[in-house]
Design a protein around this motif. Structure first.
Motif, PDB file in Angstrom:
ATOM      1  N   GLY A  24       0.796  -1.230   0.000  1.00 57.13           N
ATOM      2  CA  GLY A  24       0.000   0.000   0.000  1.00 57.13           C
ATOM      3  C   GLY A  24       0.821   1.269   0.000  1.00 57.13           C
ATOM      4  O   GLY A  24       0.278   2.357  -0.231  1.00 57.13           O
ATOM      5  N   ASN A  25       2.093   1.162   0.258  1.00 55.16           N
ATOM      6  CA  ASN A  25       2.915   2.379   0.308  1.00 55.16           C
ATOM      7  C   ASN A  25       3.305   2.815  -1.092  1.00 55.16           C
ATOM      8  O   ASN A  25       3.555   1.984  -1.977  1.00 55.16           O
ATOM      9  N   GLU A  26       3.355   4.157  -1.285  1.00 58.84           N
ATOM     10  CA  GLU A  26       3.737   4.722  -2.578  1.00 58.84           C
ATOM     11  C   GLU A  26       4.979   5.611  -2.463  1.00 58.84           C
ATOM     12  O   GLU A  26       5.913   5.472  -3.229  1.00 58.84           O
ATOM     13  N   ARG A  27       4.950   6.509  -1.472  1.00 53.64           N
ATOM     14  CA  ARG A  27       6.063   7.437  -1.322  1.00 53.64           C
ATOM     15  C   ARG A  27       7.015   7.013  -0.215  1.00 53.64           C
ATOM     16  O   ARG A  27       8.213   7.312  -0.279  1.00 53.64           O
ATOM     17  N   ILE A  28       6.504   6.338   0.788  1.00 56.10           N
ATOM     18  CA  ILE A  28       7.307   5.974   1.945  1.00 56.10           C
ATOM     19  C   ILE A  28       8.006   4.645   1.683  1.00 56.10           C
ATOM     20  O   ILE A  28       7.381   3.658   1.273  1.00 56.10           O
ATOM     21  N   GLU A  29       9.301   4.626   1.933  1.00 57.42           N
ATOM     22  CA  GLU A  29      10.081   3.414   1.718  1.00 57.42           C
ATOM     23  C   GLU A  29       9.681   2.339   2.736  1.00 57.42           C
ATOM     24  O   GLU A  29       9.381   2.653   3.903  1.00 57.42           O
ATOM     25  N   ALA A  31      11.581   0.286   4.256  1.00 50.28           N
ATOM     26  CA  ALA A  31      12.531   0.288   5.371  1.00 50.28           C
ATOM     27  C   ALA A  31      12.105   1.277   6.456  1.00 50.28           C
ATOM     28  O   ALA A  31      12.298   1.032   7.651  1.00 50.28           O
ATOM     29  N   THR A  32      11.518   2.406   6.043  1.00 50.21           N
ATOM     30  CA  THR A  32      11.054   3.400   7.018  1.00 50.21           C
ATOM     31  C   THR A  32       9.917   2.821   7.846  1.00 50.21           C
ATOM     32  O   THR A  32       9.864   2.993   9.075  1.00 50.21           O
ATOM     33  N   ILE A  33       9.002   2.105   7.186  1.00 49.50           N
ATOM     34  CA  ILE A  33       7.859   1.517   7.893  1.00 49.50           C
ATOM     35  C   ILE A  33       8.342   0.413   8.834  1.00 49.50           C
ATOM     36  O   ILE A  33       7.884   0.302   9.975  1.00 49.50           O
ATOM     37  N   LEU A  34       9.295  -0.394   8.390  1.00 51.82           N
ATOM     38  CA  LEU A  34       9.828  -1.462   9.243  1.00 51.82           C
ATOM     39  C   LEU A  34      10.564  -0.879  10.452  1.00 51.82           C
ATOM     40  O   LEU A  34      10.562  -1.482  11.530  1.00 51.82           O
ATOM     41  N   ARG A  38       9.522  -2.263  14.211  1.00 55.87           N
ATOM     42  CA  ARG A  38      10.478  -2.910  15.130  1.00 55.87           C
ATOM     43  C   ARG A  38      10.101  -4.384  15.384  1.00 55.87           C
ATOM     44  O   ARG A  38      10.138  -4.879  16.509  1.00 55.87           O
ATOM     45  N   ILE A  39       9.710  -5.090  14.326  1.00 60.10           N
ATOM     46  CA  ILE A  39       9.378  -6.512  14.411  1.00 60.10           C
ATOM     47  C   ILE A  39      10.553  -7.296  13.834  1.00 60.10           C
ATOM     48  O   ILE A  39      10.869  -7.174  12.641  1.00 60.10           O
ATOM     49  N   ALA A  40      11.206  -8.092  14.690  1.00 61.69           N
ATOM     50  CA  ALA A  40      12.367  -8.858  14.236  1.00 61.69           C
ATOM     51  C   ALA A  40      11.915 -10.198  13.663  1.00 61.69           C
ATOM     52  O   ALA A  40      10.936 -10.797  14.114  1.00 61.69           O
ATOM     53  N   ARG A  41      12.648 -10.698  12.678  1.00 59.93           N
ATOM     54  CA  ARG A  41      12.331 -11.996  12.074  1.00 59.93           C
ATOM     55  C   ARG A  41      12.760 -13.135  12.995  1.00 59.93           C
ATOM     56  O   ARG A  41      13.762 -13.045  13.691  1.00 59.93           O
ATOM     57  N   ASN A  42      11.901 -14.199  12.954  1.00 60.87           N
ATOM     58  CA  ASN A  42      12.201 -15.469  13.659  1.00 60.87           C
ATOM     59  C   ASN A  42      12.365 -15.258  15.171  1.00 60.87           C
ATOM     60  O   ASN A  42      13.106 -15.982  15.830  1.00 60.87           O
TER      61      ASN A  42
END
Length: 745
Positions: A24-29, A31-34, A38-42
């Motif tokens: 859904g993001n268009e202008r925002i990268e 990486a900025t949303i992540l 602050r959700i880490a994998r595994n």
């Protein structure tokens, strides 16, 4: 066999995501949303962690909607970005232009639309209208969706009517009437021209200023402990007007009793400084009188080479006698220096125009009183709407930084005026003035005027701080022509230029020295005119130096109920040109307010003399226009034997005037007051009356009485004089009515 049921503990749901997907993001990268999520994998993630991630992403203010959806081992972050603003429109505004409103709002085209910011912008616009006196203004923001995730914003404005101040009243005032106190305030009651007068609109930001003005008014008149405990502002049901009430506790009126000077610095002699404390016993108490003494003493200490000297006024009251004892103590202040002076907010005014109002420069000892005085001088220039001067610690404890923040205001004006007199008829004039020319703090004025028989033009330039010093340089040029005006049967042409320098010679005295070069031409004198005028026909050039000394108590006025001004002037001719001699004049005038300052009394005495070898002409002689009740050239020597009954002017004149101005019962918001006056004087003396027939140039005293109507109208000060002569000669020309009107917008 028995069975035992053991309750199971409910465990919070746990997640573990091997990937996070952003959609859904268009202008925002992503990486900025992540970074916000602050959700880490595994790693184990609880439902509370997901909610916290949602709050962080939503709280960033970048997205209109946010959702976090676990899909197996994948977390899907769905966002919808706020649209971009395409256009901002203002609808319904007439009083405030689009450009000014656009500078107020924080939302801008091509920026991200934020609902909270748009709502705040609407409140900012409402506040702007409130400051303009329209308290009933309403602003409604409308958002129009467009394609490509863009929106247009329209601010629908209902300006409403001006919220005027219908009535200003006071409680607790015993010594002064409501009428007199209202004159001290910046806010005025609404009058006939409420549409044009800005000071009668209600502005809450002006209330603290009015409170301080009220306190200053009382304290300058001896009421040392006056208090303004509050201001009540009530709006009418129609929301178009306010009723303001100031609550005043006057206290007692004090006077000065004993004034001493002591020195706590061994090298400073208190007796020397005591001479500067020119406060007499019995004088009405005034904070300004104390401030002036402190300023004089501190300046004297600097002249004597003493640094970091402070003068502390130690005040003790005697409630029984309602008196104040003041001891001026010379003490050693802290060793603090001015590191620098920072000036901000000036876009067109040069820094040096502000800086020259400081008597202190970088590296000088810091004097708080001098900084305060500099702030007052900056405000007094009239170039700025607001002036904020503050200090903060510099790079070390013994250094301070003086910050000056100014808000500029328009300093130019285009003026149009009209006048009427029985002598000159109806006249119109136009003027262009700039008080801060090119941001240099200079004055430039142009003026053009015409009446039935006269045309005039003038140019004036003033540099108030020549070469950065307290010396004013001015240059003036003047050109005038007249043709067969009333009481004359000739034409004239006059022109002159005059450079001048003016500087202080004492606290209240100033001296102007100048050079003047001019030419007067008398022409088209009829054969039926007096032989004296016929002999004076032609051009005459005059050239020479001159001076004017002025003593004015209003420069540092302590008691505002009294004022006195004395002026003496001389011009000498003979430095080239056709005329040798000169002209001398002097005037003393005083003003006093009585009856609790409801009535103003004025008196003046003036006179002058012209002497020129080879003879003067009517253009150098006095016309008698200084005496009300008579036309210009309506008194003085006159050739009654000539067919034209020509006025000839006089080489000498004197005039005494007394007048009173007082309220006449009309509401003061109309700005109308009345007055009475009495003028007495004479114009006399000619160089030569031979061959002129019957000419009486003796000093015959004339006098006139009259009544005046003063109108402080929205289009300028207006005065109507109705006169009647008391004593005159048979050949004099009375003038029973005169009106002067000037306007500027």
């Amino acid at each position: 066999m028995a069975c035992l049921a053991v309750p199971q503990v409910a465990q919070a749901q746990q997640y573990s995501f091997s990937s996070v997907k952003v959609v859904g993001n268009e202008r925002i990268e992503p990486a900025t949303i992540l970074a916000y999520a602050r959700i880490a994998r595994n790693q184990a993630v609880s439902a509370a962690d997901l909610n916290a991630a949602y709050q962080r992403i939503s709280g960033s203010g970048l997205f209109e909607t946010v959702s976090l959806t676990p899909q197996g081992r994948t977390l899907v972050i769905q966002v919808q970005e706020y649209p971009t603003i395409s256009v901002i429109n203002f609808e319904g505004n007439k009083r405030i232009k689009d450009e000014q409103l656009a500078s107020i709002v924080q939302s801008k085209p091509n920026r991200v639309y934020k609902p909270s910011e748009v709502e705040a912008d609407a409140q900012r616009l409402v506040q702007a209208y409130s400051q303009d006196g329209r308290m009933a203004a309403r602003v409604t923001p409308k958002v129009i969706r467009r394609s490509n995730n863009r929106v247009d914003i329209a601010f629908e404005i209902k300006e409403g009517k001006i919220t005027s101040v219908e009535r200003i009243s006071f409680t607790g005032n015993r010594s002064y009437s409501d009428r007199r106190l209202r004159q001290a305030l910046a806010t005025k009651q609404a009058g006939l021209f409420r549409t044009f007068v800005k000071n009668d609109t209600f502005n809450p930001d002006r209330v603290p200023l009015d409170q301080q003005k009220l306190v200053d008014f009382y304290q300058s008149r001896g009421f040392k402990d006056v208090q303004v405990t509050g201001v009540s502002s009530q709006m009418t049901r129609q929301r178009d007007a306010f009723f303001m009430t100031f609550n005043v506790i006057e206290g007692q009126k004090f006077h000065f009793n004993k004034v001493d000077t002591v020195s706590e610095i061994p090298e400073l002699d208190s007796a020397k400084f005591a001479k500067l404390a020119n406060i007499s016993t019995g004088q009405t108490y005034s904070p300004q009188a104390i401030d002036l003494v402190v300023t004089r003493m501190e300046q004297q200490a600097i002249k004597d080479g003493a640094q970091f000297v402070r003068v502390e006024p130690r005040i003790t009251e005697d409630q029984r006698t309602q008196s104040v004892n003041v001891t001026f103590a010379l003490v050693r202040g802290p060793r603090v220096f001015v590191q620098r002076i920072d000036i901000e907010g000036n876009t067109s005014t040069l820094d040096r125009v502000v800086r020259r109002e400081f008597r202190t420069v970088e590296g000088d000892p810091y004097n708080p009183r001098e900084i305060k005085n500099a702030a007052d001088r900056i405000r007094g220039t009239g170039y700025f709407k607001n002036v904020d001067v503050n200090t903060k610690q510099g790079s070390s404890p013994d250094q301070v930084v003086v910050g000056v923040n100014v808000e500029e205001q328009p300093t130019g004006s285009l003026g149009f005026g009209a006048s009427y007199s029985a002598t000159d008829g109806v006249g119109v004039n136009a003027s262009l003035q700039e008080n801060n020319f090119l941001g240099r703090g200079q004055y430039l004025g142009l003026s053009l005027g015409t009446t039935t028989d006269n045309n005039s033009s003038s140019l004036r330039f003033v540099e108030p701080r020549f070469l950065g010093r307290n010396v004013k340089f001015s240059f003036g040029a003047y050109y005038n022509t007249s043709s067969s005006a009333s009481n004359t049967n000739y034409d004239t042409k006059r022109m002159s230029i005059s450079p001048a320098f003016e500087f202080p010679v004492s606290e209240r005295g100033r001296l102007e020295v100048r050079y003047k070069l001019g030419q007067d031409e008398l022409k088209n004198v009829t054969t039926a005119s007096s032989p004296i005028l016929q002999s004076e026909e032609g051009k005459r050039v005059y050239s020479g130096p001159g001076y004017t000394y002025t003593f004015d108590t209003s420069i540092d006025q302590i008691d505002p109920r009294y004022n006195m001004k004395f002026t003496v002037s001389q011009d000498f001719w003979g430095l080239g040109g056709d005329i040798t001699g000169g002209i001398t004049s002097a005037k003393i005038q005083g003003e006093r307010k009585i009856m609790n300052e409801e009535v103003t009394l004025r008196a003046s005495l003036e006179g002058g003399a012209v002497h020129a070898s080879g003879g003067t002409t009517i253009l150098q002689r006095y016309s008698g226009s200084q005496i009300r009740g008579f036309e210009s050239y309506g008194i003085g020597p006159r050739d009654t034997a000539a067919a034209n009954q020509d006025a000839l002017g006089g080489n000498f004149y004197w005039v005494g005037k007394v007048e009173a101005q007082f309220p006449i019962g009309l509401p003061e918001e109309y700005g109308v007051t009345g007055g009475v006056f009495f003028d007495v004087g004479s114009v006399w003396g000619l160089d030569n009356t031979a061959g002129a027939g019957t000419v009486d140039d003796s000093m015959h005293v004339r006098s006139a009485v009259g009544v005046s109507i003063f109108w402080d109208s929205a289009i300028g000060p207006l005065r109507l004089n109705f006169s009647k002569t008391v004593k005159k000669e048979t050949y004099d020309k009375p003038q029973n009515f005169d009106l002067t009107l000037s306007t500027q917008f």
